[in-house]
Scaffold this active site. Structure first.
Site, PDB file in Angstrom:
ATOM      1  N   SER A 145       0.861  -1.191   0.000  1.00 25.59           N
ATOM      2  CA  SER A 145       0.000   0.000   0.000  1.00 25.59           C
ATOM      3  C   SER A 145       0.894   1.236   0.000  1.00 25.59           C
ATOM      4  O   SER A 145       2.040   1.172   0.466  1.00 25.59           O
ATOM      5  CB  SER A 145      -0.869   0.026   1.265  1.00 25.59           C
ATOM      6  OG  SER A 145      -1.486   1.292   1.412  1.00 25.59           O
ATOM      7  N   TYR A 159      -1.375  -1.248  10.264  1.00 24.89           N
ATOM      8  CA  TYR A 159      -1.517  -1.395   8.807  1.00 24.89           C
ATOM      9  C   TYR A 159      -0.241  -0.942   8.109  1.00 24.89           C
ATOM     10  O   TYR A 159       0.299  -1.639   7.246  1.00 24.89           O
ATOM     11  CB  TYR A 159      -2.717  -0.564   8.341  1.00 24.89           C
ATOM     12  CG  TYR A 159      -3.073  -0.753   6.885  1.00 24.89           C
ATOM     13  CD1 TYR A 159      -3.667  -1.933   6.441  1.00 24.89           C
ATOM     14  CD2 TYR A 159      -2.816   0.253   5.953  1.00 24.89           C
ATOM     15  CE1 TYR A 159      -3.994  -2.096   5.103  1.00 24.89           C
ATOM     16  CE2 TYR A 159      -3.155   0.087   4.622  1.00 24.89           C
ATOM     17  CZ  TYR A 159      -3.744  -1.085   4.205  1.00 24.89           C
ATOM     18  OH  TYR A 159      -4.061  -1.254   2.875  1.00 24.89           O
TER      19      TYR A 159
HETATM   20  P1  NAD Z   1     -11.592  -5.694   0.793  1.00 27.23           P
HETATM   21  O1  NAD Z   1     -11.882  -5.624   2.249  1.00 27.23           O
HETATM   22  O2  NAD Z   1     -12.704  -5.499  -0.166  1.00 27.23           O
HETATM   23  O3  NAD Z   1     -10.866  -7.061   0.418  1.00 27.23           O
HETATM   24  C1  NAD Z   1     -10.005  -7.749   1.302  1.00 27.23           C
HETATM   25  C2  NAD Z   1     -10.200  -9.215   1.080  1.00 27.23           C
HETATM   26  O4  NAD Z   1      -9.311  -9.953   1.947  1.00 27.23           O
HETATM   27  C3  NAD Z   1     -11.624  -9.675   1.405  1.00 27.23           C
HETATM   28  O5  NAD Z   1     -12.045 -10.559   0.405  1.00 27.23           O
HETATM   29  C4  NAD Z   1     -11.460 -10.402   2.720  1.00 27.23           C
HETATM   30  O6  NAD Z   1     -12.426 -11.405   2.915  1.00 27.23           O
HETATM   31  C5  NAD Z   1     -10.072 -10.983   2.529  1.00 27.23           C
HETATM   32  N1  NAD Z   1      -9.472 -11.399   3.809  1.00 27.23           N
HETATM   33  C6  NAD Z   1      -9.345 -10.677   4.943  1.00 27.23           C
HETATM   34  N2  NAD Z   1      -8.793 -11.428   5.900  1.00 27.23           N
HETATM   35  C7  NAD Z   1      -8.530 -12.636   5.350  1.00 27.23           C
HETATM   36  C8  NAD Z   1      -7.970 -13.843   5.837  1.00 27.23           C
HETATM   37  N3  NAD Z   1      -7.548 -13.962   7.114  1.00 27.23           N
HETATM   38  N4  NAD Z   1      -7.841 -14.890   4.984  1.00 27.23           N
HETATM   39  C9  NAD Z   1      -8.272 -14.798   3.703  1.00 27.23           C
HETATM   40  N5  NAD Z   1      -8.846 -13.691   3.200  1.00 27.23           N
HETATM   41  C10 NAD Z   1      -8.970 -12.628   4.018  1.00 27.23           C
HETATM   42  O7  NAD Z   1     -10.445  -4.605   0.543  1.00 27.23           O
HETATM   43  P2  NAD Z   1      -9.598  -4.221  -0.748  1.00 27.23           P
HETATM   44  O8  NAD Z   1      -9.547  -2.750  -0.770  1.00 27.23           O
HETATM   45  O9  NAD Z   1     -10.067  -4.962  -1.949  1.00 27.23           O
HETATM   46  O10 NAD Z   1      -8.149  -4.747  -0.295  1.00 27.23           O
HETATM   47  C11 NAD Z   1      -7.401  -5.718  -0.998  1.00 27.23           C
HETATM   48  C12 NAD Z   1      -5.936  -5.499  -0.709  1.00 27.23           C
HETATM   49  O11 NAD Z   1      -5.539  -4.247  -1.261  1.00 27.23           O
HETATM   50  C13 NAD Z   1      -5.598  -5.439   0.781  1.00 27.23           C
HETATM   51  O12 NAD Z   1      -4.369  -6.094   1.024  1.00 27.23           O
HETATM   52  C14 NAD Z   1      -5.452  -3.945   1.027  1.00 27.23           C
HETATM   53  O13 NAD Z   1      -4.632  -3.667   2.130  1.00 27.23           O
HETATM   54  C15 NAD Z   1      -4.861  -3.496  -0.285  1.00 27.23           C
HETATM   55  N6  NAD Z   1      -5.017  -2.075  -0.560  1.00 27.23           N
HETATM   56  C16 NAD Z   1      -6.231  -1.533  -0.828  1.00 27.23           C
HETATM   57  C17 NAD Z   1      -6.325  -0.178  -1.116  1.00 27.23           C
HETATM   58  C18 NAD Z   1      -7.638   0.484  -1.456  1.00 27.23           C
HETATM   59  O14 NAD Z   1      -7.648   1.693  -1.666  1.00 27.23           O
HETATM   60  N7  NAD Z   1      -8.733  -0.245  -1.542  1.00 27.23           N
HETATM   61  C19 NAD Z   1      -5.181   0.623  -1.101  1.00 27.23           C
HETATM   62  C20 NAD Z   1      -3.953   0.046  -0.800  1.00 27.23           C
HETATM   63  C21 NAD Z   1      -3.883  -1.315  -0.551  1.00 27.23           C
END
Ligand code: NAD
Length: 253
Positions: A145, A159
């Protein structure tokens, strides 16, 4: 050879963790668009079925495996199921993660540990499980991130520590597995993309960051998925150990 052929994932098997919502769904669909069969891993099996339907609608095969990445045994079982179904695993997209914002003086040990356990340790268990079966030419893409590189006004010690650690993990595994195993390991540092994770932010938070978004907007998941496909594919065949910010300029503002 036409350079566009390098971007194809035809015949590859791609594991996407956290594929039940948000960016994981976009990554699974994009890799299927590029020709791959997909192993979908997340805790919520019912939601994985929806992602599997998207993949199958593109004419690709999908395997869903209920997996909590916190548990190394479940990661190993997920990879065993993938090997049983497809016979190989070529790409891992370490996407599962949780985002929290808790002021440091109030954060409990349990809260801090659970973020590290899912975001950092979970990525490592999934990587170990896949790394054991991957053949030369394979690729691992870790989802870090921008919060692993900079701050964004929220109290996110756990985080930010987990996402910065993923960048170190990426460098180390790239050097361990580069020439010895022929596995490339890279990370992506996404900026801000509207998903379930960002829905938890207080009203106006994303708007308050617009000054730092050089491109003037949040990202579209397909813009991130395009970088995932590139890093997964032979088009990035000479790229390893890198962290690529896909952030609309947040880290240069
Ligand atoms: P989201 O909450 O929609 O998706 C996260 C996914 O991870 C979900 O499907 C959840 O069920 C799964 N998950 C959580 N804990 C888990 C576990 N113990 N075992 C298996 N699966 C698990 O959020 P997102 O925004 O799609 O995030 C996806 C990735 O992208 C994450 O690593 C997040 O940190 C990263 N990210 C997102 C953003 C953003 O702006 N959305 C920015 C930077 C990084």
């Amino acid at each position: 050879m036409n350079v566009l052929d390098k971007f194809h994932l035809d015949g590859r098997v791609v594991v996407v963790t956290g594929a039940s919502s948000g960016l994981g769904v976009a990554f699974a669909k994009a890799c299927a668009d590029a020709g791959a069969d997909i192993v979908l891993a997340a805790r919520r099996a019912d939601k994985l079925d929806d992602t599997a339907d998207l993949v199958r609608a593109l004419g690709r095969r999908a395997l869903t495996v209920a997996t909590d990445v916190v548990d190394p045994d479940q990661c190993n079982a997920m990879v065993a199921a993938a090997m049983n179904e497809f016979g190989h695993v070529d790409v891992l997209i370490n996407n599962a993660g949780i985002g929290t914002a808790v002021p440091a003086l109030r954060e409990t040990p349990e809260q801090f540990r659970s973020v590290i356990d899912i975001n950092l340790n979970g990525s490592y268990w999934a990587t170990q499980a896949c790394g054991r079966v991957m053949q030369p030419g394979s690729s691992i893409v870790n989802i870090s991130s921008v919060i692993g590189l900079t701050t964004a006004g929220l109290p996110q010690a756990a985080y930010s520590a987990s996402k910065a650690a993923i960048i170190g993990l990426t460098r180390d595994l790239a050097q361990q597995w580069g020439s010895r195993k022929g596995i490339r390991v890279n990370a992506i540092a996404p900026g801000f993309f509207a998903t379930e994770m960002t829905e938890q932010y207080r009203d106006g938070y994303l708007e308050s960051l617009s000054r730092r978004m050089v491109l003037g907007r949040t990202g579209n998941p397909i813009e991130l998925a395009a970088t995932v496909v590139w890093l997964a594919s032979d088009a990035a065949g000479y790229v390893t150990g890198q962290t690529i910010a896909v952030d609309g300029g947040v880290t240069i503002a």
